[in-house]
Write a protein that holds these residues in place. Sequence first.
Motif, PDB file in Angstrom:
ATOM      1  N   GLN A   4       0.816  -1.202   0.000  1.00  0.00           N
ATOM      2  CA  GLN A   4       0.000   0.000   0.000  1.00  0.00           C
ATOM      3  C   GLN A   4       0.859   1.266   0.000  1.00  0.00           C
ATOM      4  N   THR A   5       2.080   1.163   0.465  1.00  0.00           N
ATOM      5  CA  THR A   5       2.912   2.360   0.552  1.00  0.00           C
ATOM      6  C   THR A   5       3.698   2.622  -0.713  1.00  0.00           C
ATOM      7  N   GLU A   6       3.782   1.636  -1.590  1.00  0.00           N
ATOM      8  CA  GLU A   6       4.607   1.823  -2.780  1.00  0.00           C
ATOM      9  C   GLU A   6       4.113   2.979  -3.634  1.00  0.00           C
ATOM     10  N   GLY A   7       2.764   3.050  -3.838  1.00  0.00           N
ATOM     11  CA  GLY A   7       2.211   4.103  -4.675  1.00  0.00           C
ATOM     12  C   GLY A   7       2.518   5.478  -4.117  1.00  0.00           C
ATOM     13  N   VAL A   8       2.430   5.630  -2.776  1.00  0.00           N
ATOM     14  CA  VAL A   8       2.714   6.909  -2.146  1.00  0.00           C
ATOM     15  C   VAL A   8       4.167   7.281  -2.350  1.00  0.00           C
ATOM     16  N   ASN A   9       5.051   6.312  -2.147  1.00  0.00           N
ATOM     17  CA  ASN A   9       6.475   6.587  -2.287  1.00  0.00           C
ATOM     18  C   ASN A   9       6.831   6.991  -3.704  1.00  0.00           C
ATOM     19  N   LYS A  10       6.192   6.355  -4.676  1.00  0.00           N
ATOM     20  CA  LYS A  10       6.502   6.685  -6.072  1.00  0.00           C
ATOM     21  C   LYS A  10       6.081   8.113  -6.394  1.00  0.00           C
ATOM     22  N   VAL A  11       4.919   8.543  -5.891  1.00  0.00           N
ATOM     23  CA  VAL A  11       4.478   9.906  -6.140  1.00  0.00           C
ATOM     24  C   VAL A  11       5.439  10.896  -5.493  1.00  0.00           C
ATOM     25  N   GLU A  12       5.833  10.587  -4.260  1.00  0.00           N
ATOM     26  CA  GLU A  12       6.711  11.499  -3.552  1.00  0.00           C
ATOM     27  C   GLU A  12       8.095  11.574  -4.193  1.00  0.00           C
ATOM     28  N   SER A  13       8.567  10.419  -4.777  1.00  0.00           N
ATOM     29  CA  SER A  13       9.909  10.400  -5.346  1.00  0.00           C
ATOM     30  C   SER A  13       9.984  11.101  -6.692  1.00  0.00           C
ATOM     31  N   ASN A  14       8.818  11.298  -7.318  1.00  0.00           N
ATOM     32  CA  ASN A  14       8.756  12.063  -8.570  1.00  0.00           C
ATOM     33  C   ASN A  14       9.542  11.403  -9.697  1.00  0.00           C
ATOM     34  N   ASN A  15       9.558  10.061  -9.694  1.00  0.00           N
ATOM     35  CA  ASN A  15      10.255   9.312 -10.741  1.00  0.00           C
ATOM     36  C   ASN A  15       9.245   8.597 -11.619  1.00  0.00           C
ATOM     37  N   ASP A  38       0.765  -0.140  -9.324  1.00  0.00           N
ATOM     38  CA  ASP A  38       1.596  -1.336  -9.187  1.00  0.00           C
ATOM     39  C   ASP A  38       2.833  -1.307 -10.084  1.00  0.00           C
ATOM     40  N   ALA A  39       2.841  -0.438 -11.105  1.00  0.00           N
ATOM     41  CA  ALA A  39       3.954  -0.420 -12.064  1.00  0.00           C
ATOM     42  C   ALA A  39       5.165   0.292 -11.466  1.00  0.00           C
ATOM     43  N   PRO A  40       6.331  -0.331 -11.474  1.00  0.00           N
ATOM     44  CA  PRO A  40       7.516   0.290 -10.868  1.00  0.00           C
ATOM     45  C   PRO A  40       8.029   1.504 -11.621  1.00  0.00           C
ATOM     46  N   ASP A  41       7.633   1.640 -12.891  1.00  0.00           N
ATOM     47  CA  ASP A  41       8.140   2.751 -13.704  1.00  0.00           C
ATOM     48  C   ASP A  41       7.089   3.830 -13.943  1.00  0.00           C
ATOM     49  N   MET A  42       6.007   3.820 -13.152  1.00  0.00           N
ATOM     50  CA  MET A  42       4.946   4.810 -13.320  1.00  0.00           C
ATOM     51  C   MET A  42       4.558   5.440 -11.996  1.00  0.00           C
ATOM     52  N   GLU A  43       4.018   6.659 -12.080  1.00  0.00           N
ATOM     53  CA  GLU A  43       3.495   7.368 -10.920  1.00  0.00           C
ATOM     54  C   GLU A  43       2.071   7.822 -11.222  1.00  0.00           C
ATOM     55  N   LEU A  44       1.171   7.570 -10.324  1.00  0.00           N
ATOM     56  CA  LEU A  44      -0.188   8.090 -10.447  1.00  0.00           C
ATOM     57  C   LEU A  44      -0.212   9.500  -9.882  1.00  0.00           C
ATOM     58  N   VAL A  45      -0.470  10.487 -10.737  1.00  0.00           N
ATOM     59  CA  VAL A  45      -0.466  11.879 -10.272  1.00  0.00           C
ATOM     60  C   VAL A  45      -1.836  12.536 -10.390  1.00  0.00           C
ATOM     61  N   GLY A  46      -2.835  11.806 -10.894  1.00  0.00           N
ATOM     62  CA  GLY A  46      -4.160  12.394 -10.998  1.00  0.00           C
ATOM     63  C   GLY A  46      -5.226  11.349 -11.243  1.00  0.00           C
ATOM     64  N   ALA A  47      -6.425  11.595 -10.709  1.00  0.00           N
ATOM     65  CA  ALA A  47      -7.578  10.719 -10.905  1.00  0.00           C
ATOM     66  C   ALA A  47      -8.785  11.604 -11.159  1.00  0.00           C
ATOM     67  N   VAL A  48      -9.386  11.462 -12.340  1.00  0.00           N
ATOM     68  CA  VAL A  48     -10.502  12.318 -12.739  1.00  0.00           C
ATOM     69  C   VAL A  48     -11.774  11.479 -12.850  1.00  0.00           C
ATOM     70  N   ASP A  49     -12.821  11.941 -12.201  1.00  0.00           N
ATOM     71  CA  ASP A  49     -14.115  11.268 -12.285  1.00  0.00           C
ATOM     72  C   ASP A  49     -15.163  12.202 -11.690  1.00  0.00           C
ATOM     73  N   ARG A  50     -16.431  11.905 -11.954  1.00  0.00           N
ATOM     74  CA  ARG A  50     -17.516  12.699 -11.373  1.00  0.00           C
ATOM     75  C   ARG A  50     -17.976  12.143 -10.036  1.00  0.00           C
ATOM     76  N   LEU A  51     -17.496  10.934  -9.690  1.00  0.00           N
ATOM     77  CA  LEU A  51     -17.881  10.284  -8.444  1.00  0.00           C
ATOM     78  C   LEU A  51     -16.758  10.383  -7.414  1.00  0.00           C
ATOM     79  N   ARG A  52     -17.114  10.246  -6.172  1.00  0.00           N
ATOM     80  CA  ARG A  52     -16.165  10.184  -5.045  1.00  0.00           C
ATOM     81  C   ARG A  52     -15.215  11.378  -5.015  1.00  0.00           C
ATOM     82  N   LEU A  53     -15.755  12.546  -5.316  1.00  0.00           N
ATOM     83  CA  LEU A  53     -14.933  13.753  -5.392  1.00  0.00           C
ATOM     84  C   LEU A  53     -14.267  14.055  -4.052  1.00  0.00           C
TER      85      LEU A  53
END
Length: 278
Positions: A4-15, A38-53
């Motif tokens: 669960q922490t991998e995604g957070v770390n990837k965003v923070e590391s900016n790689n 889950d991808a080691p070479d990607m960072e999730l930096v945004g999520a767009v939707d009309r639900l769960r704002l």
Amino acid sequence: MGSQTEGVNKVESNNGIKVVVTGACGKVGREMVKAVVDAPDMELVGAVDRLRLREDIGEVLGLGKQQVLVTDSLEEVLVRKPDVIIDFTNARAAFQHITTAVKHGVSVVSGSTGLSNQELEQIYMLCEKNQIGAVIAPNFALGAVLMFRLSQEVAKWFDQAEIIELHNDRKLDAPSGTALRTASLIQEQWKNIDRSEDSLNTSNVAARGDQAHGLSIHSVRLPGLVAHQEVIFGGFGQTLTIRHDSFTRESFVPGVMLSVRKVKSLKGVVFGLENLIF
């Protein structure tokens, strides 16, 4: 799936490849978010939707905090300078998302179907003008792409075929983009052969399905289905059937991830995953 922490770390590391998912809370979008996290070479930096704002997308999907809040504004997440947006929405939203992204220099991978020829032409011209890559495909399942390829080969020898496509009851467009793409590719092959008189006769009876590219396409919409298609070729005393089944939306993930990794090297639109891998 990573911790669960991998995604957070990837965003923070900016790689890695910075990715925004539009339609992030949808059935396909959810799988795309999970794959990016889950991808080691990607960072999730945004999520767009009309639900769960304003909820953390990681907590929405049970992935743990990702420090990415759901927003209904693509412009809001573009300030994070993403490299690619993954779009799985509807035709109206997709056109807006794609054109907005390209104007901001962001590459696009889109599996949204129902875009008109006019809209596609505008996207082609915009990508060419801005020298931005985009991969737009009616189906990202690798098995479906092989179905396209096999159908083209069979069409060299069989000059009559029909398509049955089956999707869940919430799919809005019919025939599906996959069926239309299959019909188009078959028709390309038929232009190169002498077809029989019978093969050129098409029916205008409603029960015989919709007509597209010289083929009858039959659309089924029922709960319990995901994405399925049969291409049935007929000849003297024989038939040949090619069938592909996506039982879960995870089947689209490998093709999308491949496209995300390649799209930044493109200048312009690649339509159809087959044109990226073959």
